[in-house]
Design a protein around this motif. Structure first.
Motif, PDB file in Angstrom:
ATOM      1  N   ASP A 801       9.575  29.329   5.622  1.00 17.25           N
ATOM      2  CA  ASP A 801       9.002  28.579   4.509  1.00 17.25           C
ATOM      3  C   ASP A 801      10.065  27.675   3.898  1.00 17.25           C
ATOM      4  N   GLU A 802       9.588  26.643   3.226  1.00 14.14           N
ATOM      5  CA  GLU A 802      10.510  25.790   2.498  1.00 14.14           C
ATOM      6  C   GLU A 802      11.212  26.621   1.428  1.00 14.14           C
ATOM      7  N   GLY A 803      12.498  26.445   1.320  1.00 15.31           N
ATOM      8  CA  GLY A 803      13.275  27.211   0.358  1.00 15.31           C
ATOM      9  C   GLY A 803      13.962  28.416   0.960  1.00 15.31           C
ATOM     10  N   THR A 805      16.663  29.905   3.760  1.00 10.72           N
ATOM     11  CA  THR A 805      17.775  29.578   4.654  1.00 10.72           C
ATOM     12  C   THR A 805      18.185  30.834   5.414  1.00 10.72           C
ATOM     13  N   PHE A 827       8.241  34.495   0.195  1.00  7.01           N
ATOM     14  CA  PHE A 827       8.829  33.568   1.154  1.00  7.01           C
ATOM     15  C   PHE A 827       9.036  34.310   2.471  1.00  7.01           C
TER      16      PHE A 827
END
Length: 832
Positions: A801-803, A805, A827
């Motif tokens: 998901d975006e966000g 790492t 997430f």
């Protein structure tokens, strides 16, 4: 959508084509608006000729005749027999309701009273009489509940004036204007006789009600500006609430995760949420053809409300208890709640474009047949009947067959599998522990302390939950609750009225004051940790049980001496929602203050005549008997009459008090307005006692829907392992599913299996077929990021998901999610 996005959408939406007064003059057909309103409630000649509508027409006429009889028998200072006026706002509201019901019958095509001018004159005279004696004088009005004066009475008045617009204009030409002036004056929580979007009273369903009334009022007087502003004000309820960018300070409405909140902190999809749904759909119908353009964009927003907010909470046509607020104590909740939603779905399908319309029709057909006698509109009945009869529309649920939903914005979870659904109610410093008000839900104290409800397929839920569950089951023994051993008193018992009265105190305790809301009606909890993560159709949730705001304030010396506040028990809890079981962990349990506490594993009710059996097995393999002090390895509750069963597999050893008793109570014990009807139920309870002295106890067990004894024996060496269970970390492993799920309540790094989690956090990891999926969330909603390190061979990122790492670190792989302003959202990252 955010409010800002909604505002950018408005010019393209037909609902808001009249939002600006400069455009309104050319954009509103007031006569069409009124005609649409009449047809909504009275139907049309073509629709009312259909056989499916006959029962509704008969009800309209029968009700009107009953009201006319009551009118004939009225005594002094009564418009209707039995409704004494002058000091009772509820009676005044009912008088206006009765006038509306009579007027409706005179405008219903095909009805026996259709166009009966004599009856219409009686209604108009009644309106005049009530205004002169009980509504027009501001100095004698506005006693009792604000809602009756600002919403309840204006709703009936506005609709009655719309139904009889021609008759009123001919016989009492000044009456409509007089009423609108008075209704504006009674809008005391507004601003200058109009809606105030900064008012705590003008939000959510309440705002939709007020603005719908004002749309009608503007149409009756040809007031373009009034209609335009009311539509514009109502449009704000379509905006998704962004808790980090509140508009007008408003927290009431729909959230990104499907949650719905009313009263600023109450989970309320099943009561105020359905009221809002009904109102906005009615507005779509009211404005159809009366304004330029279409309203498919906003109808699409409502479609998402249904798919993401309502559908998860509906099980086989029953609205779940966890989102009803004080309405759980009413006798008409459950299936009737869903009937209201079905009517809105049938109507909305005509306003949604493309596949959305078909999906709604499929869902209306999938749900059990609704009782159309309760529908508001004859047209809705006809639409719904057509959907049910259309063989080209297959029945289909809006829910996937397996679904786990974290409504973290309102501290609720729903977990669905074929054959059962599990619903969990949590609380926090954001969300109320319960709602009590106006003599409703008299014993609510623990309903937000991890109370859960396990719904089994094929049951009539009225016999298992609903008002009779709260009537028969002790409020201290709701399923899932850890409660101190003490007796509490209801608000009416404590104070001799439905609220705490002390207007002289600096907090100004009156019936609808903010302090009443904060400390009496719906107090929030004190804990920040309440939430969890979802991974596909699996879920984890955790909560630290705390005192409510009233007890905390009382200890701080902020409340009057005669204000009674109760201290809560303490517990750290987790719920891990899997396929065949829901695993429950509790640790650090204490009653506090020298009190014992009790954790209720389950409480269920059955009819006295049902064949109910309780079996079990001790850890040494011997048969377990009710009253046995030997810790059970498993228990099984079975209702042979209903062919249902639930198993309880204990993962820790402790004495469990389990048994059956027959309970008889009046439904008035939970709501003063309920009929004094005695309910007799066979109540099953399984609970664990926590002594006042000794070490803080921890326990773990699994709820197993539809369990057989053979299946329960399988948990002896089965797939479940408790990895940790204390106040800092609670974690389990399911070997077959390849799942490790963990809640970390403490700050800093904590270990669970091969995970190193930087808490507070909720984490689920599933590994299978060379793929590892990681789900993370921040249940406190206060952290900027959540991190977990998976030890072992380094893994590479496949998708995230975006966000999120992912990077290699010594000894493993680090996954980090940026959770700032995510409001508890999960997430995920997929690794290989």
């Amino acid at each position: 959508m955010s409010r800002r996005q909604v505002l950018s959408l408005l010019p393209a939406a037909g609902l808001l084509a009249v939002a600006a007064p400069s455009r309104a003059a050319a954009g509103i057909d007031h006569a069409r608006l009124i005609a649409n309103t009449v047809s909504i409630f009275a139907g049309t000649s073509d629709v009312n000729a259909r056989p499916e509508v006959a029962a509704k027409l008969a009800t309209i006429v029968r009700t009107a005749r009953q009201r006319l009889t009551a009118m004939d028998q009225a005594g002094a200072d009564e418009l209707f027999s039995g409704l004494r006026l002058g000091t009772d706002d509820v009676n005044l509201r009912l008088a206006y309701q009765y006038l509306f019901e009579i007027a409706l019958a005179t405008r219903t095509p095909g009805g026996e009273l259709d166009d009966d001018t004599a009856v219409q004159r009686r209604v108009v005279d009644g309106l005049q009489w009530l205004h002169e004696r009980h509504f027009g004088d501001q100095s004698t009005g506005y006693y009792g509940n604000w809602h009756n004066w600002e919403i309840g009475i204006p709703t009936h008045v506005s609709r009655t004036l719309a139904l009889l617009a021609d008759r009123v204009r001919a016989e009492r030409p000044d009456l409509t204007a007089a009423y609108i002036t008075s209704m504006d004056a009674f809008l005391r929580n507004g601003k200058n006789g109009d809606v105030d979007l900064d008012s705590r009273f003008h939000t959510g369903a309440n705002l939709a009600d007020i603005t719908a009334n004002r749309i009608l009022q503007g149409a009756l007087t040809g007031d373009d500006a009034r209609v335009g502003k009311a539509i514009s004000d109502q449009a704000t309820v379509f905006a998704t609430i962004d808790p980090y960018n509140l508009q007008h300070g408003n927290t009431d409405g729909h959230y990104r995760d499907g949650s719905f909140i009313q009263h600023h902190s109450v989970a309320y999809t099943g009561s105020y949420g359905k009221a809002l749904l009904t109102r906005v759909v009615q507005t779509l119908k009211t404005l159809e053809g009366a304004t330029s353009g279409g309203a498919s964009d906003l109808a699409g927003v409502v479609h998402r409300w249904i798919a993401d907010g309502f559908a998860p909470l509906i099980f086989e046509g029953w609205m779940m208890e966890i989102v009803k607020g004080r309405a759980v104590s009413r006798t008409t909740t459950g299936y009737a709640d869903v009937g209201v939603i079905v009517e809105a779905i049938a109507d909305l399908a005509d306003h949604v474009e493309g596949d959305g319309a078909l999906a709604l029709k499929k869902y209306a057909k999938f749900l059990p047949a609704a009782d159309t006698a309760a529908f508001v509109s004859p047209i809705s009945i006809a639409r719904y009947a057509a959907i049910r009869a259309d063989s080209a529309i297959p029945a289909a649920d809006l829910n996937p067959s397996e679904r786990s939903v974290a409504f973290n914005a309102m501290d609720r979870n729903v977990h669905r599998r074929p054959g059962y659904a599990f619903a969990l109610a949590r609380s926090s410093d954001r969300i109320s522990k319960y709602e009590y008000m106006n003599g409703e839900n008299l014993m609510p104290w623990f309903q937000g302390d991890g109370a859960y409800y396990l719904y089994l397929a094929g049951e009539d839920q009225r016999e298992v939950f609903g008002v009779d569950y709260y009537t028969a089951v002790s409020p201290y023994r709701l399923a899932g609750v850890t409660a101190p051993v003490e007796e509490r008193r209801t608000v009416p018992d404590l104070y001799g009225r439905f609220w705490y009265e002390n207007p002289g105190h600096p907090l100004n305790f009156t019936s609808s004051s903010e302090s009443q809301n904060t400390y009496v009606y719906f107090p929030r909890a004190g804990n920040t940790f309440s939430g969890g993560a979802t991974l596909g159709a699996y879920g984890a949730a955790g909560m630290v049980q705390s005192d409510d705001a009233a007890y905390t304030a009382k200890q701080a010396g902020l409340l009057p001496d005669d204000f009674v506040a109760y201290r809560n028990a303490r517990a750290t809890k987790s719920w891990f929602m899997l396929d065949d079981e829901i695993v429950v962990l509790a640790a650090g349990v204490t009653g506090q203050g020298g009190r014992a506490a009790v954790t209720t594993v389950d409480s269920r009710i059955a009819a006295p005549g049902d064949t109910v059996a309780l079996t079990g097995e001790a850890w040494d393999g011997r048969a377990w008997q009710a009253g046995d002090t030997t810790p059970p390895r498993w228990l099984r509750y079975a209702n042979g009459t209903r062919s249902t069963a639930i198993g309880y597999a204990f993962l820790t050893r402790q004495t469990v008090a389990a048994g059956l008793e027959t309970v008889t109570r009046s439904r008035r014990v939970v709501r003063t307005a309920n009929p004094d009807t005695s309910v007799t139920k066979n109540v099953f309870t399984a609970s664990v006692a926590h002594p006042a002295t000794g070490d803080l106890t921890a326990l773990a067990y699994a709820l197993v829907p539809h369990a057989t004894e053979t299946r329960l024996r399988g948990y002896t060496n089965g797939p479940l392992t408790v990895l940790a269970n204390d106040r800092h970390v609670q974690a389990i492993k399911h070997k077959t599913l390849g799942i490790v799920a963990c809640n970390v309540f403490a700050d800093g790094p904590r270990h669970a299996e091969r995970l190193l989690i930087d808490g507070p956090a909720s984490v689920i990891v599933q590994s299978a077929g060379g793929r590892t999926v990681v789900a993370l969330s921040d249940p406190t909603m206060k952290r900027d990021r959540v991190t977990v390190v998976l030890s072992g061979a380094a893994l590479r990122l496949d998708a995230a998901d975006e966000g999120v790492t992912v990077r290699r670190v010594p000894g493993g792989t680090l996954v980090q999610a940026t959770t700032r302003h995510a409001h508890g959202r999960t997430f995920t990252a997929t690794l290989r």
